[in-house]
Design an enzyme around this catalytic site. Structure first.
Site, PDB file in Angstrom:
ATOM      1  N   CYS A  84      84.427  30.050 -85.024  1.00  0.00           N
ATOM      2  CA  CYS A  84      85.217  31.267 -84.264  1.00  0.00           C
ATOM      3  C   CYS A  84      86.330  31.585 -85.172  1.00  0.00           C
ATOM      4  O   CYS A  84      86.727  32.627 -85.510  1.00  0.00           O
ATOM      5  CB  CYS A  84      85.599  30.779 -83.027  1.00  0.00           C
ATOM      6  SG  CYS A  84      86.602  32.118 -81.933  1.00  0.00           S
ATOM      7  N   CYS A  87      91.090  29.538 -82.604  1.00  0.00           N
ATOM      8  CA  CYS A  87      91.911  28.518 -82.566  1.00  0.00           C
ATOM      9  C   CYS A  87      91.844  27.883 -83.778  1.00  0.00           C
ATOM     10  O   CYS A  87      90.653  27.916 -84.494  1.00  0.00           O
ATOM     11  CB  CYS A  87      91.488  27.650 -81.485  1.00  0.00           C
ATOM     12  SG  CYS A  87      91.320  27.994 -79.933  1.00  0.00           S
ATOM     13  N   CYS A 166      85.045  30.123 -73.410  1.00  0.00           N
ATOM     14  CA  CYS A 166      86.344  29.908 -74.328  1.00  0.00           C
ATOM     15  C   CYS A 166      87.207  29.100 -73.541  1.00  0.00           C
ATOM     16  O   CYS A 166      87.723  29.534 -72.431  1.00  0.00           O
ATOM     17  CB  CYS A 166      86.823  31.504 -74.538  1.00  0.00           C
ATOM     18  SG  CYS A 166      88.377  31.331 -75.519  1.00  0.00           S
ATOM     19  N   CYS A 415     108.522  34.742 -82.285  1.00  0.00           N
ATOM     20  CA  CYS A 415     107.239  34.352 -82.314  1.00  0.00           C
ATOM     21  C   CYS A 415     106.854  34.149 -83.946  1.00  0.00           C
ATOM     22  O   CYS A 415     105.559  34.175 -83.949  1.00  0.00           O
ATOM     23  CB  CYS A 415     106.363  35.461 -81.667  1.00  0.00           C
ATOM     24  SG  CYS A 415     106.520  37.149 -82.335  1.00  0.00           S
TER      25      CYS A 415
END
Length: 460
Positions: A84, A87, A166, A415
């Site tokens: 995926c 993550c 998920c 961030c």
């Protein structure tokens, strides 16, 4: 003198000892001082590695076999983790993830900002670092005549067919995606095909309120008229009482962008609601709202602590979004001024202030770097400025405007540690001192790292 060639060649298989990790989560091993970056390798491990790319000063490798395994390595609980890419850190213990993020901030401040000797606290993590996301956007495809949903494989637009769940998103979101896909499939609604720009259903988006348990479903379609949607709405709303809103977004463009320009309410209310602490928020299909409200509360509590408000302060909240942090500040400040470049966000911010009965917050549309000098010319002198910029950090013009306004305190919510470090250097050179930094893990299992910084004006 001619520079020597790299000590490794493409396709060579070598044994490598890993001593560090990058901010993207790749293990770092060195061959005669030449660094190789290898995804899924951990510091302290020894492994067989295939060299897949060699640059002048560094290379990339692929993990073939781990010969010595770190105690911090864990088995990823997600069945499609290695396919995926959503993550990047599920193979790493949560303790190590938190340490990695603290080190990421330390290293950025040292190397980019040349700032050392200040407290950079341990990362504030989650008790349960799973199932935290309150929003999911899943592409829809087709296989053997049936609809399928799943994230795209890394660096592709192929849907991962065996993705069942998920596990960083709220379970209700998973359940709603399944329900919409199965109902749409039964009703014969076709999946969008991006190669020939045919078909109807492009994405299913679900938003949920952690505190209120209210759910919104957004059905993204290529065309507006989809007769089967009436029956789909009937079946979903009869079965799932938590669904308060069903919205259609029409995206007729040949594009990778998920949402189109036109959105219309099909059923229920235009907004769902959620709460962070004592503040209530109205969330529309397109609202920016923090995806991890549990950690957002911890982040904002720390920002409030650093703002040190007594009730007499004038505060500016730059990049205020839908007013999330402004409304927290307004409860403790004399007056809050919020500025944001997105008009829809400011409309949401005003509505959220009204929703909470907050009258000492005003919101303005515009670029912070242009609005702030105008405010200064009008005689606005803030005691505190809170800044929460996007990943690219603050505009230099904005940082300069902040310095010229001479607030006693600046609270920087970041961030991106790299742009944070760059901006802190600018503020330090402009007469401010970085006092302490608190990393907060807003996105467990991923490499994203947030931090709150307390900055004070230097006493001359």
């Amino acid at each position: 003198m001619a520079k020597s060639a790299p000590p490794v060649k493409k396709n060579e298989i070598i044994e490598l000892h890993f001593e560090d990790i990058t901010h993207e989560g790749a293990g770092v091993g060195k061959v005669n001082g030449f660094p190789l970056f290898v995804p899924y390798a951990l510091p302290g491990e020894k492994a067989k590695v295939k060299v897949i790319n060699v640059k002048k000063n560094f290379g990339f490798g692929k993990l073939i076999e781990t010969l010595h395994v770190s105690e911090e390595r864990v088995v990823p609980p997600c069945n499609v983790y290695y396919k995926c890419g959503g993550c990047q850190l599920q193979h790493m213990s949560y303790k190590m993830q938190l340490e990695m993020k603290q080190n990421q901030v330390k290293n950025a401040l040292k190397k980019i900002g040349h700032i050392e000797g200040i407290p950079i606290h341990e990362t504030i993590g989650m008790e349960d670092p799973w199932r935290y996301r309150n929003k999911v956007q899943i592409p829809v495809g087709a296989k053997d005549g049936n609809l399928i949903t799943g994230f795209y494989r890394k660096r592709s637009h192929d849907i991962i067919e065996d993705m069942e769940r998920c596990i960083i998103t709220d379970e209700v979101n998973d359940r709603m995606v399944d329900a919409v896909r199965e109902t749409a499939d039964r009703l014969g609604i076709s999946a969008y095909n991006e190669e020939n720009h045919q078909g109807v259903l492009r994405h299913i988006m679900v938003r949920s309120g952690k505190v209120t348990n209210e759910t919104m479903i957004v059905i993204v379609t290529r065309k507006e008229k989809v007769p089967e949607l009436k029956q789909l709405i009937k079946e979903i709303t009869n079965t799932y009482p938590e669904v308060k809103s069903i919205v259609q977004n029409i995206n007729a463009e040949k594009t990778n962008v998920i949402l189109g320009k036109k959105t219309k309410l099909l059923w229920g209310t235009e907004y769902i609601y959620d709460e962070i602490g004592e503040v209530r928020f109205a969330i529309s299909a397109k609202s920016f709202y923090q995806v991890n409200p549990l950690q957002t509360k911890k982040l904002y509590d720390k920002a409030m602590e650093y703002a040190a408000l007594t009730g007499n302060e004038t505060v500016i909240d730059a990049y205020c979004g839908i007013g999330t942090i402004s409304l927290f500040l307004a409860k403790k400040a004399k007056k809050v001024y919020g500025v944001e470049v997105v008009p829809e966000a400011i409309s949401d911010a005003k509505a959220n202030a009204k929703l909470n009965g907050i009258e000492n917050a005003e919101f303005f549309v515009g670029q912070a770097e242009k609005v702030m000098p105008w405010w200064k010319a009008q005689g606005l002198n803030p005691d505190v400025i809170v800044v929460d910029p996007p990943r690219k950090g603050c505009d230099e013009q904005f940082l300069q405007a902040m310095i010229e306004m001479k607030p006693d305190r600046i609270v920087y919510v970041s961030c991106n540690p790299s742009t944070l470090a760059r901006d802190l250097r600018f503020l330090e050179d402009g007469g401010y001192d970085t006092k302490e930094v608190q990393p907060v893990d807003m996105f467990p299992q991923t490499t994203h790292c947030e931090a709150v910084v307390r900055i004070e004006r230097r006493v001359q």
